[in-house]
Every structure is written in structure tokens, then in C-alpha cells.
Design a protein around this motif. Structure first.
Motif: not given
Length: 435
Positions: A334-340
């Protein structure tokens, strides 16, 4: 009382005139007695007229001269009335002079700037604290690939603004330094030749630009690696070195850290194994660290949709390796866009710098520690540190003490992060000892 009576003689009286009645006596006031030489004949009518005149004169005198005391009394009464009014009409108290030096800048008002380091690259840095008389300190962030923004204002816990002059810098290619891999994955092309010696040289350029003769060097995790490299290259520019979570960038250390200790490793490895298979390459061996890293570096540098999965798996493995709070563990699927953006920076710079420093041009930091003979050094190492195993901190301390470097080691019951209360206390004690 004397009286005055007008006399008459027979010669003066007309014939057949009846005798005149005696004149009534006239009383005189004492004032008139004193004026006796000026006494004159006065009729009763004159007497009353003169008395009335004198009475009016006295009234006019009193009326005229009584106004002044009345005015004085009125003025005094007004002052008394004013003083009895509400306290809000009293003069405001003068504030006590502040004791905070005007040249002390709190971390929330830190000054930001950029330093041109050549080849189209620039470093972002910020400064805060006491510029005129504070102890200069270089904060070396971890990663590699992290940035000052990841720490927020947490360094204010360690450095009192009135006591230190703090320099925080985003290492080349990270954070706000330009071009930034956080801004765009494709900016990684500018840093394919990055090395730890270039990064140390960046700090030296910054020190010179700020006009600082020496500074205290403070770093943890990858920051301990870079701090050791800088201080052993430029020992005469260091007031002291404070290190946390030791990483020496050696092959045994590399093997110990990147091993199958977490379930995420299998997920992490399987992604690289699939990429090698799709490229028609021999099967990937999970114990072949160098090849494993090179496959990942290749996936990251593509900067396409598939790269996101590789970047995220890398970040999740490392995050979960150091995280002690189960609630903060990340899901590799589950990729967290804000952390990418942060994950992209860390994945690229770790793969590139670890490959360079461990396999391409190995760095032997222990062989250089004898250059720190006049540089006091503190080491804070947690027993529960899974990212930087304690064994290698012992190797560093042994080498420092063998080289007669003034060293104070602390092996404590903490994890990897500086936010661990026990680790934070160790770092504060080291700073107090230094100061």
C-alpha cells in the motif's frame, strides 16, 4: 462716647423764632475717633449714606479677593477626584527590559539560504541560534536521502538557541538542495557519481562560506558515517564529534543489516528476483547483496510506474526494521503517496552510496580515526538498534581508544531513533559534557 453738637447764639436767631430743639447725638465708630482731627459736621442722613457706601465697598473687596482661594480649593479638589478614579487611568507600568539577546534566532525563525557547490548543484541550509557567541554545530542528517524537513524542529530539544549556533543542511540532491530527487525521480541522473568524500567536501565549502573556524559535528545513523568521514578528513575544523547509531559502511555490516530478518525481506527480494528474470538474467541469489542492490538501483533509476513499487518496498523494509511501535509499521503493498517523494530519495541515495562505499570504492573509516587525537568524541549506541548493530559501535570505540582519541562511549537500552527517550538523554548528556 464723645458727641459733637453745633452751638448757636441769640444773635444768630431770628426774632420770634422758637428755640431750636437740640440735635440728636451721633455715635462715631472707633475708626472715626482715630480720624478725630478730620472730623466734620455730619447729618444723620449723611451718616447712614456713608455707612451704606462702606458696607458695599467691603462686600466688593471680599467678593474680589475671595475668588483666588476658591479657585485653589477647586483645583486641589479636582486632583483628589482624579486620583480616586479607576486604576485604568493611572500611568501604565514601564515594562522590564528583556534579557533575551536580540541576535538569538529561535529555530522557528531559522534563516534559509542556498550555497552554489559547482556543476549546477546547490545546497540548501538553514541557521539558527546565537550567531555572535554560540558554539557552532553542524547537524548531519541520516539516510542517506533524508532531509532537514524530516526532523521538523526536533533539534531544539538538544541545542539551546542562546548557547549554540546551529547549521542544518540538506545533503546534495536531497530535500531542498537542487536539483532534488524528491522533486523529481529523474534528477537522480545528476548524482550517479556521488560519493561520501564529495559530500564531506560540501560541508567544508559551507563552513568556509559561513566564516566559521571550527564547529561541533553531530550526526546519527548514516549521519554518523558521514560525520566520521568529514571529521577524519578535516580534523582541525572540528571542536568535537557526537555520534549516534554507528554505521561504518563495511561489507560484514552490510550483510548483517540487509539479511532475511523481517518478513518484508522476502517481499522486497521477490520484486528484484522478478525483474532479473524478466530481463533474462540468471536467478537472483538472496545472499548476493551486491547484485541484489544493483538490480534495485536499476529499477529505481527507471523512474516509471514500476519504479514506484521498488521504491516503496525499499522504504518499507528499512522503516519496519527500525520501527519499534507496531502501529507505525508500513504495508509494502500500500503506497502512501505523501511519503513517496521521501522514499524515492532514500531508496536512490542508499542504493548508490552503499554500492559505491561498500563495493566500488570501499571506505575504511576505522583506519583513519587516529586523526582525531585532539578531537573529543562521544558515542551513543542502543542495544536494541536493528539498523546499526551494536557490534560495529564496539569496533569503532575500540579503534578510537587504541588511537588515544579522547572518547566517551555509552551503550544504552534504546532503539535506533534519536526520539527514543533513553537515546535523547544520552545525546543531551554528551552535549552537556562537551559544553
Amino acid at each position: 462716647m464723645a458727641s459733637y453738637q453745633k452751638s448757636s447764639s441769640a444773635a444768630d436767631t431770628p426774632p420770634n423764632t422758637p428755640p431750636a430743639e437740640p440735635s440728636p447725638s451721633v455715635e462715631r465708630s472707633p475708626a472715626h475717633i482715630e480720624d478725630a482731627p478730620l472730623m466734620r459736621h455730619m447729618s444723620m442722613e449723611d451718616y447712614f449714606e456713608e455707612n451704606e457706601y462702606r458696607r458695599k465697598e467691603r462686600l466688593r473687596f471680599l467678593s474680589k479677593h475671595a475668588r483666588l482661594p476658591l479657585l485653589v480649593l477647586a483645583f486641589i479638589g479636582g486632583i483628589i477626584f482624579a486620583l480616586s478614579l479607576a486604576p485604568s487611568m493611572a500611568p501604565a507600568p514601564v515594562p522590564a527590559p528583556t534579557t533575551t539577546p536580540t541576535n538569538v534566532i529561535p529555530i522557528k525563525f531559522a534563516r534559509e539560504d542556498m550555497l552554489d557547490i559547482g556543476s549546477g548543484l546547490s545546497l540548501w541550509f538553514r541557521t539558527w541560534g546565537n550567531r555572535s557567541s554560540g558554539i557552532p554545530v553542524l547537524f548531519v542528517h541520516g539516510g542517506p536521502g533524508n532531509a532537514i524537513a524530516d526532523y521538523g524542529h526536533s533539534n531544539s530539544r538538544f541545542f539551546a538557541a542562546d548557547k549554540y549556533f546551529v547549521v542544518e543542511v540538506d545533503q546534495r540532491g536531497t530535500g531542498k538542495s537542487q536539483p532534488s530527487v524528491r522533486d523529481d525521480c529523474r534528477n537522480s541522473k545528476y548524482y550517479m557519481d556521488i560519493s561520501i568524500d564529495k559530500m564531506s567536501h560540501d560541508f567544508e565549502l559551507l563552513r568556509e562560506a559561513l566564516g566559521l573556524e571550527k564547529w561541533l559535528v553531530f550526526g546519527g545513523s548514516w549521519g554518523s558515517t558521514l560525520s566520521l568521514d568529514y571529521s577524519t578528513r578535516y580534523p582541525d575544523r572540528c571542536l568535537g564529534v557526537i555520534l549516534r547509531g554507528i554505521y561504518l559502511n563495511t561489507l560484514p555490516e552490510f550483510d548483517a543489516v540487509f539479511s532475511r530478518r523481517l518478513r518484508e525481506f522476502d517481499t522486497w527480494f521477490e520484486l528484484a528476483a522478478k525483474d532479473a528474470k524478466d530481463a533474462g538474467e540468471p536467478p537472483l541469489d538472496p545472499n548476493d547483496d551486491e547484485r541484489f542492490f544493483r538490480v534495485y538501483e536499476r529499477m529505481i533509476e527507471r523512474c516509471d510506474e514500476n519504479s514506484k513499487s521498488a521504491i516503496w518496498h525499499w522504504h518499507v523494509f528499512e522503516n519496519n526494521l527500525m520501527e519499534e511501535d507496531p502501529k507505525k509499521l508500513l504495508d509494502p503493498n500500500k503506497i502512501v503517496d505523501a511519503v513517496l517523494p521521501k522514499a524515492t530519495s532514500v531508496a536512490f541515495f542508499e542504493s548508490r552510496l552503499f554500492l559505491h562505499g561498500t563495493f566500488e570504492d570501499p571506505v575504511d573509516l576505522l583506519d583513519r580515526v587516529d586523526r582525531l587525537k585532539r578531537t573529543p568524541t562521544w558515542v551513543c549506541q542502543g542495544h536494541r538498534d536493528e539498523v546499526c548493530p551494536e557490534e560495529y559501535a564496539h569496533k569503532l570505540v575500540d579503534a578510537l581508544q587504541a588511537a588515544d582519541v579522547p572518547t566517551k562511549p555509552y551503550f544504552i537500552d534504546s532503539g535506533h531513533e534519536a526520539t527514543d527517550p533513553v537515546m535523547a538523554k544520552c545525546l543531551k548528556n554528551a552535549l552537556d559534557d562537551f559544553a
